[in-house]
Design a protein around this motif. Structure first.
Motif, PDB file in Angstrom:
ATOM      1  N   MET A  95      12.925 -11.935 -11.318  1.00  0.00           N
ATOM      2  CA  MET A  95      12.921 -10.699 -10.575  1.00  0.00           C
ATOM      3  C   MET A  95      12.092 -10.801  -9.310  1.00  0.00           C
ATOM      4  N   THR A  96      11.518 -11.940  -9.030  1.00  0.00           N
ATOM      5  CA  THR A  96      10.682 -12.075  -7.851  1.00  0.00           C
ATOM      6  C   THR A  96      11.482 -11.986  -6.556  1.00  0.00           C
ATOM      7  N   ASP A  97      12.806 -12.106  -6.629  1.00  0.00           N
ATOM      8  CA  ASP A  97      13.612 -12.045  -5.422  1.00  0.00           C
ATOM      9  C   ASP A  97      13.992 -10.610  -5.038  1.00  0.00           C
ATOM     10  N   LEU A  98      13.572  -9.624  -5.817  1.00  0.00           N
ATOM     11  CA  LEU A  98      13.848  -8.227  -5.477  1.00  0.00           C
ATOM     12  C   LEU A  98      12.963  -7.815  -4.309  1.00  0.00           C
ATOM     13  N   PRO A  99      13.501  -6.987  -3.404  1.00  0.00           N
ATOM     14  CA  PRO A  99      12.686  -6.527  -2.274  1.00  0.00           C
ATOM     15  C   PRO A  99      11.437  -5.789  -2.764  1.00  0.00           C
ATOM     16  N   ARG A 100      10.339  -6.006  -2.062  1.00  0.00           N
ATOM     17  CA  ARG A 100       9.086  -5.336  -2.392  1.00  0.00           C
ATOM     18  C   ARG A 100       8.957  -4.085  -1.542  1.00  0.00           C
ATOM     19  N   TRP A 101       8.318  -3.083  -2.123  1.00  0.00           N
ATOM     20  CA  TRP A 101       8.146  -1.793  -1.468  1.00  0.00           C
ATOM     21  C   TRP A 101       6.695  -1.358  -1.543  1.00  0.00           C
ATOM     22  N   SER A 102       6.291  -0.538  -0.590  1.00  0.00           N
ATOM     23  CA  SER A 102       5.028   0.188  -0.675  1.00  0.00           C
ATOM     24  C   SER A 102       5.397   1.621  -1.005  1.00  0.00           C
ATOM     25  N   VAL A 103       4.862   2.117  -2.102  1.00  0.00           N
ATOM     26  CA  VAL A 103       5.098   3.502  -2.504  1.00  0.00           C
ATOM     27  C   VAL A 103       3.818   4.271  -2.188  1.00  0.00           C
ATOM     28  N   LEU A 104       3.969   5.362  -1.458  1.00  0.00           N
ATOM     29  CA  LEU A 104       2.831   6.183  -1.070  1.00  0.00           C
ATOM     30  C   LEU A 104       2.886   7.501  -1.832  1.00  0.00           C
ATOM     31  N   VAL A 105       1.855   7.778  -2.585  1.00  0.00           N
ATOM     32  CA  VAL A 105       1.732   9.063  -3.267  1.00  0.00           C
ATOM     33  C   VAL A 105       0.726   9.852  -2.438  1.00  0.00           C
ATOM     34  N   VAL A 106       1.215  10.907  -1.800  1.00  0.00           N
ATOM     35  CA  VAL A 106       0.442  11.629  -0.793  1.00  0.00           C
ATOM     36  C   VAL A 106       0.034  13.003  -1.315  1.00  0.00           C
ATOM     37  N   ARG A 107      -1.258  13.298  -1.169  1.00  0.00           N
ATOM     38  CA  ARG A 107      -1.758  14.631  -1.515  1.00  0.00           C
ATOM     39  C   ARG A 107      -2.636  15.104  -0.371  1.00  0.00           C
ATOM     40  N   VAL A 108      -2.235  16.210   0.250  1.00  0.00           N
ATOM     41  CA  VAL A 108      -3.001  16.812   1.334  1.00  0.00           C
ATOM     42  C   VAL A 108      -3.053  18.307   1.050  1.00  0.00           C
ATOM     43  N   PRO A 109      -4.253  18.910   1.140  1.00  0.00           N
ATOM     44  CA  PRO A 109      -4.348  20.354   0.889  1.00  0.00           C
ATOM     45  C   PRO A 109      -3.388  21.154   1.779  1.00  0.00           C
ATOM     46  N   ALA A 143       9.894   6.390   6.506  1.00  0.00           N
ATOM     47  CA  ALA A 143       9.651   6.381   5.061  1.00  0.00           C
ATOM     48  C   ALA A 143      10.742   7.151   4.321  1.00  0.00           C
ATOM     49  N   LEU A 144      11.066   6.671   3.162  1.00  0.00           N
ATOM     50  CA  LEU A 144      12.075   7.276   2.298  1.00  0.00           C
ATOM     51  C   LEU A 144      11.376   8.230   1.340  1.00  0.00           C
ATOM     52  N   SER A 145      11.770   9.497   1.364  1.00  0.00           N
ATOM     53  CA  SER A 145      11.190  10.470   0.448  1.00  0.00           C
ATOM     54  C   SER A 145      11.770  10.251  -0.943  1.00  0.00           C
ATOM     55  N   LEU A 146      10.870  10.078  -1.913  1.00  0.00           N
ATOM     56  CA  LEU A 146      11.299   9.872  -3.294  1.00  0.00           C
ATOM     57  C   LEU A 146      11.168  11.150  -4.114  1.00  0.00           C
ATOM     58  N   GLY A 147      10.563  12.163  -3.534  1.00  0.00           N
ATOM     59  CA  GLY A 147      10.332  13.416  -4.242  1.00  0.00           C
ATOM     60  C   GLY A 147       9.014  13.996  -3.790  1.00  0.00           C
ATOM     61  N   GLN A 148       8.574  15.022  -4.444  1.00  0.00           N
ATOM     62  CA  GLN A 148       7.361  15.738  -4.058  1.00  0.00           C
ATOM     63  C   GLN A 148       6.169  14.794  -3.863  1.00  0.00           C
ATOM     64  N   GLY A 149       5.807  14.561  -2.598  1.00  0.00           N
ATOM     65  CA  GLY A 149       4.621  13.775  -2.286  1.00  0.00           C
ATOM     66  C   GLY A 149       4.743  12.277  -2.480  1.00  0.00           C
ATOM     67  N   ALA A 150       5.923  11.772  -2.786  1.00  0.00           N
ATOM     68  CA  ALA A 150       6.108  10.332  -2.989  1.00  0.00           C
ATOM     69  C   ALA A 150       7.072   9.779  -1.946  1.00  0.00           C
ATOM     70  N   TRP A 151       6.662   8.706  -1.300  1.00  0.00           N
ATOM     71  CA  TRP A 151       7.428   8.092  -0.220  1.00  0.00           C
ATOM     72  C   TRP A 151       7.443   6.590  -0.421  1.00  0.00           C
ATOM     73  N   ALA A 152       8.444   5.931   0.139  1.00  0.00           N
ATOM     74  CA  ALA A 152       8.512   4.474   0.033  1.00  0.00           C
ATOM     75  C   ALA A 152       8.952   3.866   1.357  1.00  0.00           C
ATOM     76  N   VAL A 153       8.385   2.706   1.651  1.00  0.00           N
ATOM     77  CA  VAL A 153       8.822   1.893   2.784  1.00  0.00           C
ATOM     78  C   VAL A 153       8.900   0.455   2.290  1.00  0.00           C
TER      79      VAL A 153
END
Length: 180
Positions: A1-15, A34-44
């Motif tokens: 599975m090492t050949d799968l693309p790697r992603w940075s997932v950002l879990v964002v919380r701002v008041p 960035a790709l929105s994955l849902g409430q406060g979660a993004w991926a690039v």
């Protein structure tokens, strides 16, 4: 599975208040693609072109007393990885579609100026600025389009066409000015 693309997932919380911080973070996430994955979660994709944007998101969130948890990830399986890539590429496809529409507007504007005989330096400067904006936009999308959306080659050709149209219009402006 090492050949799968790697992603940075950002879990964002701002008041929620003041909202300017949340808006600044959201704008930066959109700017970097960035790709929105849902409430406060993004991926690039985990690629150098996104590193600066991720750092800016973390900084902007911190200014607003928020936080960003950045995780390294891959899809759990090849279909998961393919789904993430497809979602990300679909967003680039939408960006390319908007870019192509603006190229069409640029072309129509040149046609209009030729039709009405508006061959002035002021108009030429305006059209040069419009082409420069298209070039910057193209460069930005191309940098984010790490998986190669299908519309990218057409966008390359349309930008080249816009540059050719501006060169033709420039010749007409200079000919018109030298007739005076």
């Amino acid at each position: 599975m090492t050949d799968l693309p790697r992603w940075s997932v950002l879990v964002v919380r701002v008041p929620a208040e003041p909202s300017r911080h949340r808006v600044a973070v959201w704008r930066e996430l959109r700017r970097v693609g960035a790709l929105s994955l849902g409430q406060g979660a993004w991926a690039v994709p985990d690629a150098p072109v996104f590193a600066g944007g991720v750092a800016r998101v973390v900084e902007l969130a911190g200014r607003g007393d928020g936080e960003v948890l950045v995780l390294d990830a891959t899809g759990r399986s090849a279909p998961d990885a393919a789904r993430l890539e497809a979602l990300f590429t679909a967003e680039r496809t939408e960006e390319w579609a908007e870019f192509l529409a603006d190229c069409g507007k640029f072309d129509a504007e040149i046609d209009k100026e030729i039709r009405v005989g508006k061959f002035t330096m002021a108009e030429l400067e305006e059209e040069e600025q419009s082409l420069e904006r298209l070039r910057r936009w193209h460069r930005d999308i191309k940098a984010r389009d790490v998986f190669g959306a299908p519309a990218a080659p057409e966008a390359d050709e349309r930008l080249k066409h816009c540059a050719e149209r501006l060169a033709e219009y420039t010749d007409r402006v200079f000919r018109a000015l030298h007739q005076m």
